[in-house]
Write an enzyme that holds these catalytic residues in place. Structure first.
Site, PDB file in Angstrom:
ATOM      1  CG  LEU A  19     -71.478  15.087 -53.966  1.00  0.00           C
ATOM      2  CD1 LEU A  19     -72.804  14.461 -54.338  1.00  0.00           C
ATOM      3  CD2 LEU A  19     -71.688  16.470 -53.393  1.00  0.00           C
TER       4      LEU A  19
ATOM      5  CE  LYS B 128     -62.312   7.848 -51.189  1.00  0.00           C
ATOM      6  NZ  LYS B 128     -62.955   8.056 -52.514  1.00  0.00           N
ATOM      7  N   GLY B 129     -68.835   6.941 -49.181  1.00  0.00           N
ATOM      8  CA  GLY B 129     -69.813   6.274 -48.321  1.00  0.00           C
ATOM      9  C   GLY B 129     -69.365   4.851 -48.079  1.00  0.00           C
ATOM     10  CG  ASN B 130     -71.311   2.402 -45.364  1.00  0.00           C
ATOM     11  OD1 ASN B 130     -70.379   2.244 -44.585  1.00  0.00           O
ATOM     12  ND2 ASN B 130     -72.404   3.052 -45.032  1.00  0.00           N
ATOM     13  CG  PHE B 131     -69.656  -1.292 -49.470  1.00  0.00           C
ATOM     14  CD1 PHE B 131     -70.902  -1.739 -49.117  1.00  0.00           C
ATOM     15  CD2 PHE B 131     -68.572  -1.673 -48.682  1.00  0.00           C
ATOM     16  CE1 PHE B 131     -71.088  -2.555 -48.019  1.00  0.00           C
ATOM     17  CE2 PHE B 131     -68.743  -2.495 -47.583  1.00  0.00           C
ATOM     18  CZ  PHE B 131     -70.008  -2.937 -47.245  1.00  0.00           C
TER      19      PHE B 131
ATOM     20  CB  SER C 115     -66.188   7.690 -54.185  1.00  0.00           C
ATOM     21  OG  SER C 115     -66.194   7.410 -55.582  1.00  0.00           O
ATOM     22  CB  VAL C 116     -71.423   9.852 -53.646  1.00  0.00           C
ATOM     23  CG1 VAL C 116     -72.622  10.478 -54.350  1.00  0.00           C
ATOM     24  CG2 VAL C 116     -71.834   8.533 -52.998  1.00  0.00           C
TER      25      VAL C 116
ATOM     26  CE  LYS D  43     -72.250   4.130 -52.135  1.00  0.00           C
ATOM     27  NZ  LYS D  43     -73.004   3.967 -50.863  1.00  0.00           N
TER      28      LYS D  43
ATOM     29  CG  ASP E 183     -73.548   3.625 -41.403  1.00  0.00           C
ATOM     30  OD1 ASP E 183     -72.850   3.903 -42.391  1.00  0.00           O
ATOM     31  OD2 ASP E 183     -73.282   4.022 -40.243  1.00  0.00           O
TER      32      ASP E 183
ATOM     33  NE  ARG F 108     -71.032   7.635 -40.629  1.00  0.00           N
ATOM     34  CZ  ARG F 108     -71.236   7.189 -39.380  1.00  0.00           C
ATOM     35  NH1 ARG F 108     -71.232   8.060 -38.367  1.00  0.00           N
ATOM     36  NH2 ARG F 108     -71.447   5.906 -39.142  1.00  0.00           N
ATOM     37  CG  ASN F 109     -74.729   7.578 -43.402  1.00  0.00           C
ATOM     38  OD1 ASN F 109     -73.969   8.107 -44.217  1.00  0.00           O
ATOM     39  ND2 ASN F 109     -74.415   6.498 -42.736  1.00  0.00           N
TER      40      ASN F 109
ATOM     41  CG  ASP G  64     -73.998   5.535 -47.225  1.00  0.00           C
ATOM     42  OD1 ASP G  64     -72.910   6.048 -46.936  1.00  0.00           O
ATOM     43  OD2 ASP G  64     -74.100   4.449 -47.841  1.00  0.00           O
TER      44      ASP G  64
HETATM   45  C1  LIG Z   1     -70.889   9.516 -49.054  1.00  0.00           C
HETATM   46  C2  LIG Z   1     -71.718  10.751 -49.301  1.00  0.00           C
HETATM   47  C3  LIG Z   1     -71.766  11.105 -50.764  1.00  0.00           C
HETATM   48  N1  LIG Z   1     -71.124  11.832 -48.587  1.00  0.00           N
HETATM   49  C4  LIG Z   1     -71.583  13.119 -48.743  1.00  0.00           C
HETATM   50  N2  LIG Z   1     -72.675  13.418 -49.498  1.00  0.00           N
HETATM   51  C5  LIG Z   1     -73.045  14.744 -49.611  1.00  0.00           C
HETATM   52  C6  LIG Z   1     -74.199  15.094 -50.409  1.00  0.00           C
HETATM   53  C7  LIG Z   1     -74.606  16.400 -50.653  1.00  0.00           C
HETATM   54  N3  LIG Z   1     -75.716  16.385 -51.425  1.00  0.00           N
HETATM   55  C8  LIG Z   1     -76.037  15.112 -51.697  1.00  0.00           C
HETATM   56  N4  LIG Z   1     -77.069  14.655 -52.419  1.00  0.00           N
HETATM   57  C9  LIG Z   1     -77.211  13.326 -52.552  1.00  0.00           C
HETATM   58  C10 LIG Z   1     -76.315  12.449 -51.955  1.00  0.00           C
HETATM   59 CL1  LIG Z   1     -76.551  10.734 -52.144  1.00  0.00          CL
HETATM   60  C11 LIG Z   1     -75.237  12.885 -51.229  1.00  0.00           C
HETATM   61  C12 LIG Z   1     -75.099  14.260 -51.084  1.00  0.00           C
HETATM   62  N5  LIG Z   1     -72.400  15.748 -48.957  1.00  0.00           N
HETATM   63  C13 LIG Z   1     -71.329  15.439 -48.196  1.00  0.00           C
HETATM   64  C14 LIG Z   1     -70.902  14.138 -48.072  1.00  0.00           C
HETATM   65  F1  LIG Z   1     -69.820  13.836 -47.337  1.00  0.00           F
HETATM   66  C15 LIG Z   1     -73.103  10.440 -48.803  1.00  0.00           C
HETATM   67  O1  LIG Z   1     -73.898   9.864 -49.537  1.00  0.00           O
HETATM   68  N6  LIG Z   1     -73.290  10.736 -47.545  1.00  0.00           N
HETATM   69  C16 LIG Z   1     -74.517  10.350 -46.899  1.00  0.00           C
HETATM   70  C17 LIG Z   1     -75.501  11.495 -47.059  1.00  0.00           C
HETATM   71  F2  LIG Z   1     -74.860  12.660 -46.796  1.00  0.00           F
HETATM   72  F3  LIG Z   1     -75.955  11.497 -48.317  1.00  0.00           F
HETATM   73  F4  LIG Z   1     -76.515  11.328 -46.214  1.00  0.00           F
END
Ligand SMILES: CC(C)(Nc1nc(-c2c[nH]c3ncc(Cl)cc23)ncc1F)C(=O)NCC(F)(F)F
Length: 286
Positions: A19, A21-24, A26-27, A46, A140, A144-145, A158
């Site tokens: 999905l 890379k977040g802080n510390f 990958s998801v 994560k 943060d 994006r979060n 995040d």
């Molecule tokens: C690092 C991570 C994985 N990045 C992404 N998550 C998801 C994504 C898409 N669906 C999700 N459902 C749950 C979670 Cl924790 C993430 C996703 N989609 C795109 C991402 F780049 C993330 O946590 N980003 C912050 C967030 F987007 F969640 F606010």
């Protein structure tokens, strides 16, 4: 003993795709499929990527933080998965198929109205207000979060940098600031690595700007952001200086006066004296 719903067995966790890379860490998108018939639910997992900055201790704090947060506007904790031999652990969260606000705003630019942006903003505000009641500072907060749960619901995610403000202080001072998203940092965070509910309010103001720019990194914020995107002493010094001279983010393109006028967002300076929701409610939604 009653089955522990928050314990996910690694052998039933089916990897699907990354999905982000977040802080510390990958998801990854996984399906938890104990019956092995693909009827299991999709979850976001994560995994800790131990490196110089992040330790298992930090990760355990993030897991603990998310596990005690119960709010409609915060991504749901589902549990943990211990890998064989317990050498590492993973954080299991609900999976929201619409992804982050950045992608959503770029893909749905034509049917997201300013009214909907204000709805999203007020939900982020309520999630942050909830965090504030527990003395958590997100540190943060950025588009994006933010995750999109549906066309009328967003959630904060995040919590890798989230800290608790000590009871005897009003702020949290970071010792070794890692890769800092300085574009979203309040002046005191840039200059003194100080974080508080007020610095979260500042970041919220930047999220408002992102929202009303449709998270469009090609408009002026892209140039502004590119100036500040990488952490470099002279860049953060530059940013600190222009903020000190009262430079602020320019009005988003075609932003209605009722939302942004005289260099004030939504008719008011985002007042860091008030809580986020009070800020939001001094803004009359139409
Ligand atoms: C690092 C991570 C994985 N990045 C992404 N998550 C998801 C994504 C898409 N669906 C999700 N459902 C749950 C979670 Cl924790 C993430 C996703 N989609 C795109 C991402 F780049 C993330 O946590 N980003 C912050 C967030 F987007 F969640 F606010």
């Amino acid at each position: 003993a009653q089955h522990d719903q928050t314990l996910f067995e690694e052998r039933h966790l089916r990897y699907i795709h990354p999905l982000g890379k977040g802080n510390f860490g990958s998801v990854e998108l996984c399906r938890y499929d104990p019956l092995g018939d693909n009827t299991g639910e999709l979850v976001a997992v994560k995994k800790l990527q131990p490196n110089k900055q992040s330790t298992l201790e930090d990760f355990k704090k993030e897991v603990k933080t998310l596990s005690i947060l119960h709010c409609d506007y915060i991504v749901k904790y589902r549990g943990v998965c211990y890998s064989t031999g317990r050498l590492s652990m993973s954080l299991v969260m609900e999976y929201l198929p619409n992804g982050s606000l950045i992608g959503y705003m770029e893909n749905n630019r034509h049917n997201v109205t300013p009214r909907r942006m204000l709805l999203f903003a007020s939900q982020i505000c309520k999630g942050m207000e909830y965090l504030q009641t527990l003395r958590y500072v997100h540190r943060d907060l950025a588009a994006r979060n933010i995750l999109v749960a549906s066309e009328s619901l967003v959630k904060i995610a995040d919590f890798g940098l989230t800290k608790v403000i000590p009871c005897d202080k009003e702020y949290y001072r970071v010792t070794q600031p890692g890769e800092s998203p300085i574009f979203w940092y309040a002046p005191e965070s840039i200059n003194e690595s100080r974080f508080s509910h007020k610095s979260d309010v500042w970041s919220f103001g930047v999220v408002l700007h992102e929202l009303f720019c449709y998270c469009d990194t090609n408009s002026n914020p892209k140039r502004v952001r590119r100036m500040f995107s990488f952490k470099h002493p002279s860049i953060s010094m530059q940013l600190a200086n222009i903020l000190k001279n009262n430079w602020r983010l320019p009005a988003p393109p075609n932003c209605q006066p009722k939302v942004f006028n005289e260099n004030k967002f939504l008719g008011v300076i985002i007042d860091d004296k008030k809580s986020l929701t009070q800020n939001m409610f001094t803004i009359n939604f139409h």
